[in-house]
Write an enzyme that holds these catalytic residues in place. Structure first.
Site, PDB file in Angstrom:
ATOM      1  N   LYS A   9     -23.990 -34.048 -49.165  1.00  0.00           N
ATOM      2  CA  LYS A   9     -24.325 -34.952 -48.086  1.00  0.00           C
ATOM      3  C   LYS A   9     -23.444 -35.613 -47.821  1.00  0.00           C
ATOM      4  O   LYS A   9     -22.710 -36.459 -47.586  1.00  0.00           O
ATOM      5  CB  LYS A   9     -25.518 -35.519 -48.796  1.00  0.00           C
ATOM      6  CG  LYS A   9     -26.179 -37.308 -48.422  1.00  0.00           C
ATOM      7  CD  LYS A   9     -27.345 -36.356 -46.981  1.00  0.00           C
ATOM      8  CE  LYS A   9     -27.849 -37.605 -46.791  1.00  0.00           C
ATOM      9  NZ  LYS A   9     -28.459 -37.165 -45.664  1.00  0.00           N
ATOM     10  N   HIS A  33     -39.193 -35.368 -48.159  1.00  0.00           N
ATOM     11  CA  HIS A  33     -37.694 -36.020 -47.601  1.00  0.00           C
ATOM     12  C   HIS A  33     -36.889 -36.952 -48.027  1.00  0.00           C
ATOM     13  O   HIS A  33     -36.002 -37.238 -48.256  1.00  0.00           O
ATOM     14  CB  HIS A  33     -38.387 -35.699 -45.717  1.00  0.00           C
ATOM     15  CG  HIS A  33     -36.531 -35.862 -45.344  1.00  0.00           C
ATOM     16  ND1 HIS A  33     -36.179 -35.044 -44.430  1.00  0.00           N
ATOM     17  CD2 HIS A  33     -35.946 -36.965 -44.628  1.00  0.00           C
ATOM     18  CE1 HIS A  33     -34.866 -35.165 -43.952  1.00  0.00           C
ATOM     19  NE2 HIS A  33     -34.733 -36.833 -44.159  1.00  0.00           N
ATOM     20  N   HIS A  56     -32.060 -39.978 -50.160  1.00  0.00           N
ATOM     21  CA  HIS A  56     -32.344 -41.987 -49.832  1.00  0.00           C
ATOM     22  C   HIS A  56     -32.408 -42.973 -51.182  1.00  0.00           C
ATOM     23  O   HIS A  56     -32.996 -44.024 -50.735  1.00  0.00           O
ATOM     24  CB  HIS A  56     -32.574 -42.438 -48.649  1.00  0.00           C
ATOM     25  CG  HIS A  56     -31.742 -41.768 -47.625  1.00  0.00           C
ATOM     26  ND1 HIS A  56     -31.272 -41.789 -46.536  1.00  0.00           N
ATOM     27  CD2 HIS A  56     -33.052 -40.504 -46.554  1.00  0.00           C
ATOM     28  CE1 HIS A  56     -30.678 -41.220 -45.924  1.00  0.00           C
ATOM     29  NE2 HIS A  56     -32.224 -40.371 -45.750  1.00  0.00           N
TER      30      HIS A  56
END
Length: 411
Positions: free
Chosen positions: A344, A286, A301
């Site tokens: 995103k 994730h 990220h």
């Protein structure tokens, strides 16, 4: 880099703390007080400067008057955390962060507030590293170790290693229109010799081991499992991770480096289900690789992943809302982008950091402030990381997996 518009990291307001007002007793919903050491107004959670007893004293009886904007994965995990029944025992919950949805608590301060579960003393009072409330890791200790980790990152990119073209900076209110305001890629140049360093190479080997769509179970080959071990082995050789382990060992959180490494593997690589199929996600997938859920990008990220996908034409950089104050790497960028057809809205990431640096800071915050905003200091500048625990399943003796971890930025 410099802030492109008057944006600050979520914790910036917290650096001016002074005075002796360190509790929210009789202060819930008061206006911002610049002379107080911490705040109790309804916006303190956004700015990361609440007093430690804010959630205990203010969130139950004093509801916030307006919702706080949240990244999409934060909303998902916050909703998910409310789906399970509130436990009434400390079994597997020693060290757990305060959760207002629980009927009783098992953290280091529950005795002070009189809200411990009935079996707290029998299960937790003799727990290693938990015999006294002073064993809780303080904000000052977290900021100190984060500065040590920052200085220890010798594998980070140098100025000449990366040429960044951040282009158009927009306001947070403009992020939902999904417009591409940047005609050129984010990365003009990256010195790929960085990627031959052991931790970078081991990290990159992991990125193609996942299916990005949730709802499809992950099934690792023996080679892919070996790559997880190789990555952990390489990062544990670094000064960054040795600093983190030494700190947590001193805090009585881990008795040996092997115990620490084993726990990292479980919390980051252990599989759980975000979708309909068992074992379709993990904290590592994730946060670092990225996922797609309900037609949106969640997680993702990491700057290395972004660069490699952009190089392949799979990522289209749209804009950014925050550009950090650091004039060397690592820096921070909060950006908008399209990942092979999926958008995103807000994705924050370190830029130019080594894999071990990010892994260390996210792990530090998850261990020290699980499910909360974690206030750090990097090169004298404030930075906050938000983590969430995965509460639908556990490993070991009730330990929580990492649901997400990301840098907090705010208008």
């Amino acid at each position: 880099m410099r802030a492109c518009i008057p944006l600050v990291l979520a914790v910036l307001c917290g650096l001016a703390w002074a005075g002796k007002m360190e509790s929210c007793a009789s202060r819930c919903n008061e206006k911002f007080n610049r002379d107080a050491a911490c705040q109790c107004d309804h916006r303190c959670l956004r700015h990361g400067n609440c007093c430690e007893d804010y959630e205990h004293l203010c969130t139950e009886d004093h509801k916030e008057s307006e919702p706080l904007p949240q990244p999409e994965e934060e909303t998902e995990e916050a909703l998910a955390s409310n789906l399970y029944s509130a436990p009434t025992s400390c079994q597997g919950r020693c060290y757990e962060a305060f959760d207002k949805h629980h009927q009783c608590h098992c953290n280091a301060r529950c005795q002070e507030f009189g809200n411990c579960c009935k079996d707290f003393e029998s299960l937790c009072s003799d727990h290693e590293g938990f015999s006294h409330s002073s064993d809780a890791i303080t904000k000052e200790e977290i900021q100190s170790i984060s500065e040590k980790i920052y200085r220890a990152d010798t594998n980070k990119a140098q100025k000449e290693d990366i040429i960044l073209n951040s282009q158009n900076c927009i306001s947070p209110s403009e992020t939902r229109d999904q417009r591409d305001r940047c005609p050129k890629p984010l990365f003009t140049y990256v010195n790929e010799k960085l990627f031959s360093k052991p931790t970078y190479a081991a990290f990159i080997n992991l990125l193609n081991n996942y299916q990005r769509a949730t709802g499809h179970g992950e099934h690792f080959s023996a080679q892919e499992l070996a790559e997880q071990d190789a990555f952990l082995r390489e990062i544990m050789k670094t000064a960054v991770m040795k600093e983190l382990y030494s700190f947590l060992h001193h805090q009585n959180r881990y008795g040996s480096e092997q115990e620490f490494t084993d726990d990292l593997k479980n919390m980051w690589f252990g599989l759980y289900s975000r979708g309909n199929e068992e074992g379709d996600s993990s904290g590592f997938e994730h946060v670092f690789s990225g996922e797609v859920k309900k037609g949106k990008v969640t997680g993702f990220h990491n700057w290395i992943r972004f660069y490699l996908e952009e190089k392949e034409g799979l990522v289209d950089y749209y804009s950014h809302i925050y550009d950090g104050p650091w004039d060397s790497y690592p820096d921070v960028l909060a950006m908008q982008f399209n990942w092979d057809g999926y958008y995103k809205e807000v994705g924050s990431a370190f830029i130019g950091s080594s894999p071990e640096f990010e892994f260390a800071l996210y792990s530090l915050c998850f261990i020290a402030r699980p499910g909360k905003v974690c206030q750090l200091s990097l090169g004298g500048y404030p930075l906050a990381i938000r983590t969430y625990t995965w509460d639908k399943s556990t490993y070991g003796n009730g330990k929580k997996y990492i649901a997400t971890a990301y840098i907090v930025s705010s208008a």
